[in-house]
Design an enzyme around this catalytic site. Structure first.
Site, PDB file in Angstrom:
ATOM      1  N   THR A 254       1.506   6.067  12.011  1.00  0.00           N
ATOM      2  CA  THR A 254       1.444   7.287  12.826  1.00  0.00           C
ATOM      3  C   THR A 254       0.438   7.078  13.957  1.00  0.00           C
ATOM      4  O   THR A 254      -0.559   6.352  13.790  1.00  0.00           O
ATOM      5  CB  THR A 254       0.969   8.512  12.002  1.00  0.00           C
ATOM      6  OG1 THR A 254      -0.268   8.184  11.376  1.00  0.00           O
ATOM      7  CG2 THR A 254       1.974   8.928  10.959  1.00  0.00           C
TER       8      THR A 254
ATOM      9  N   ARG B  69       0.845  -1.206   0.000  1.00  0.00           N
ATOM     10  CA  ARG B  69       0.000   0.000   0.000  1.00  0.00           C
ATOM     11  C   ARG B  69       0.875   1.249   0.000  1.00  0.00           C
ATOM     12  O   ARG B  69       2.041   1.212   0.403  1.00  0.00           O
ATOM     13  CB  ARG B  69      -0.903   0.020   1.239  1.00  0.00           C
ATOM     14  CG  ARG B  69      -1.931  -1.094   1.208  1.00  0.00           C
ATOM     15  CD  ARG B  69      -3.053  -0.852   2.189  1.00  0.00           C
ATOM     16  NE  ARG B  69      -2.579  -0.815   3.563  1.00  0.00           N
ATOM     17  CZ  ARG B  69      -3.116  -0.049   4.512  1.00  0.00           C
ATOM     18  NH1 ARG B  69      -4.129   0.743   4.240  1.00  0.00           N
ATOM     19  NH2 ARG B  69      -2.646  -0.085   5.750  1.00  0.00           N
ATOM     20  N   GLY B  70       0.312   2.355  -0.436  1.00  0.00           N
ATOM     21  CA  GLY B  70       0.962   3.665  -0.325  1.00  0.00           C
ATOM     22  C   GLY B  70       2.310   3.728  -1.029  1.00  0.00           C
ATOM     23  O   GLY B  70       2.496   3.169  -2.123  1.00  0.00           O
TER      24      GLY B  70
ATOM     25  N   GLY C 281       5.541   1.747   8.183  1.00  0.00           N
ATOM     26  CA  GLY C 281       5.481   2.795   9.200  1.00  0.00           C
ATOM     27  C   GLY C 281       4.051   3.150   9.541  1.00  0.00           C
ATOM     28  O   GLY C 281       3.143   2.990   8.721  1.00  0.00           O
TER      29      GLY C 281
ATOM     30  N   TYR D 204       6.674   9.776  16.202  1.00  0.00           N
ATOM     31  CA  TYR D 204       7.020   9.511  14.798  1.00  0.00           C
ATOM     32  C   TYR D 204       8.356  10.170  14.428  1.00  0.00           C
ATOM     33  O   TYR D 204       9.229   9.557  13.808  1.00  0.00           O
ATOM     34  CB  TYR D 204       5.883  10.041  13.933  1.00  0.00           C
ATOM     35  CG  TYR D 204       5.977   9.765  12.455  1.00  0.00           C
ATOM     36  CD1 TYR D 204       5.504   8.567  11.918  1.00  0.00           C
ATOM     37  CD2 TYR D 204       6.498  10.710  11.575  1.00  0.00           C
ATOM     38  CE1 TYR D 204       5.546   8.332  10.549  1.00  0.00           C
ATOM     39  CE2 TYR D 204       6.550  10.481  10.209  1.00  0.00           C
ATOM     40  CZ  TYR D 204       6.068   9.287   9.709  1.00  0.00           C
ATOM     41  OH  TYR D 204       6.119   9.054   8.344  1.00  0.00           O
TER      42      TYR D 204
END
Ligand code: CAA
Length: 240
Positions: A86, A12-13, A84, A147
Site C-alpha cells: 500500500t 509474511r502476513g 502486495g 491500491y
C-alpha cells in the site's frame, strides 16, 4: 507426486499463512519475498518452507526466479499471487511514484508471476491461479485510488484467465480479504482502524488463516469447476 505451489509475498502476513496451509496439505511450497531477508530466514527456519527473493514487479527477475523454483521443486502447479503493497494517500496528495509503485507490485506483479508458468500449466493440463485481491478492489477506499485500481484489476485478470484456461484444466479465481490482522492493517492509524472495525458486522479483524483456508480449497481438486470466481472473506462488511 506432490504438487508445487508458489506463493508470492509468502513469508509474511496472509502469504505466510497461505504457505503454511499449503504445506500442511502436502504441497512443495516456494514462498517469495521482496526484501526482508531476516524475516524470510526466520520463516524458513520455523516452517521448513523454502524462500526465494525477487521483485514481482520485474518480469525478467520473476521469470528467472520461477525457473529456479521449478529446477529445485518441480513444475509450478499452483500460483498464489499474493504480494502486495500500500502507498495510501488522499488523491490530491497521491504522487505519480505512489501510483506506479502500487501498480508495478500489485497488478503487473500478477502478470509477471502467472505469465511464466502459464505455458507449462497448459501443456500439463492442470493449473490453479489464485489471486489475492481485496475488499477495497470491490468497494473502493478513501486514500487508496492506486491500491483499489490494482485490486479491481485482479478481478479482470482472473475472469479473463478463467476463460482461457478452462479447456486446459486451469482455473483462475480470486479471494477478496476484508480487513485482516496483519502488519498492513496495523499500519493504518489507530483511530481510522477502530472506525473500520466498527463497520465490520463480525466485530473483529479477520485472521490470516481464514484467508489461507479459502486458498487451500481453491487449489484443491474439489474446486475444479469453480473458475473465474471471487470468494469474499470480510466478516460481512461488504457484499457484491
Ligand atoms: N473517509 C472519509 N474521510 C476520511 C477517511 C475516510 N475513510 N480517512 C480520512 N479521512 C479524512 C480525515 O478525517 C481528514 O479530514 P480533515 O482534513 O477534514 O481533517 C482527511 O480525510 C485526511 O487528511 P490528512 O491530511 O490527515 O490525510 P493524510 O495525508 O495524513 O492521509 C491517510 C491520512 C493516509 C488517509 C490515513 O488516514 C490512512 O492511512 N487511512 C486508512 C486508509 C485505509 O483504509 N487503507 C487500507 C489499508 S489496509 C489494506 O489495504 C488491506 C486491505 O486490502 C483491506
Amino acid at each position: 507426486m506432490a504438487r508445487t505451489a508458489l506463493v508470492t509475498g509468502g513469508s509474511r502476513g496472509i502469504g505466510a499463512a497461505i504457505s503454511k496451509a499449503l504445506k500442511a496439505e502436502g504441497y512443495n511450497v516456494a514462498a517469495t519475498y521482496a526484501g526482508n531477508d531476516e524475516a524470510a530466514a526466520q520463516f524458513t527456519e520455523e516452517t521448513g518452507i523454502k524462500t526465494y527473493k525477487w521483485n514481482v514487479g520485474d518480469y525478467e527477475d520473476s521469470k528467472a526466479g520461477i525457473a529456479k523454483v521449478e529446477e529445485e521443486l518441480g513444475p509450478v502447479d499452483v500460483v498464489v499471487a499474493n504480494a502486495g503493497i500500500t502507498r495510501d494517500a488522499p488523491f490530491h496528495k497521491m504522487t505519480p511514484d505512489q501510483w506506479q509503485q502500487v501498480i508495478d507490485t500489485n497488478l503487473t506483479g500478477v502478470f509477471n508471476t502467472v505469465h511464466p508458468v502459464w505455458p507449462g500449466m497448459r501443456e500439463r493440463g492442470f493449473g490453479r491461479i489464485i489471486v489475492i485481491s481485496s475488499i477495497n478492489g470491490q468497494k473502493g477506499q478513501f486514500a487508496q485510488v492506486n491500491y483499489a485500481a490494482t485490486k479491481a484489476g485482479d478481478l479482470g485478470i482472473i475472469k479473463s484467465l478463467a476463460q482461457e484456461g478452462a479447456a486446459k484444466g486451469i482455473t483462475a479465481n480470486a479471494v477478496c480479504p476484508g480487513y485482516i490482522a496483519t502488519e498492513m492493517v496495523m499500519a493504518v492509524p489507530e483511530k481510522v482502524r477502530e472506525s473500520i472495525i466498527s463497520q465490520i458486522p463480525a466485530g473483529r479483524l479477520g485472521e490470516p488463516e481464514e484467508i489461507a483456508r479459502c486458498v487451500a480449497f481453491l487449489a484443491s481438486d474439489d474446486a475444479q469447476f469453480i473458475n473465474g470466481s471471487t470468494i469474499s472473506a470480510n466478516g460481512g462488511q461488504f457484499f457484491v
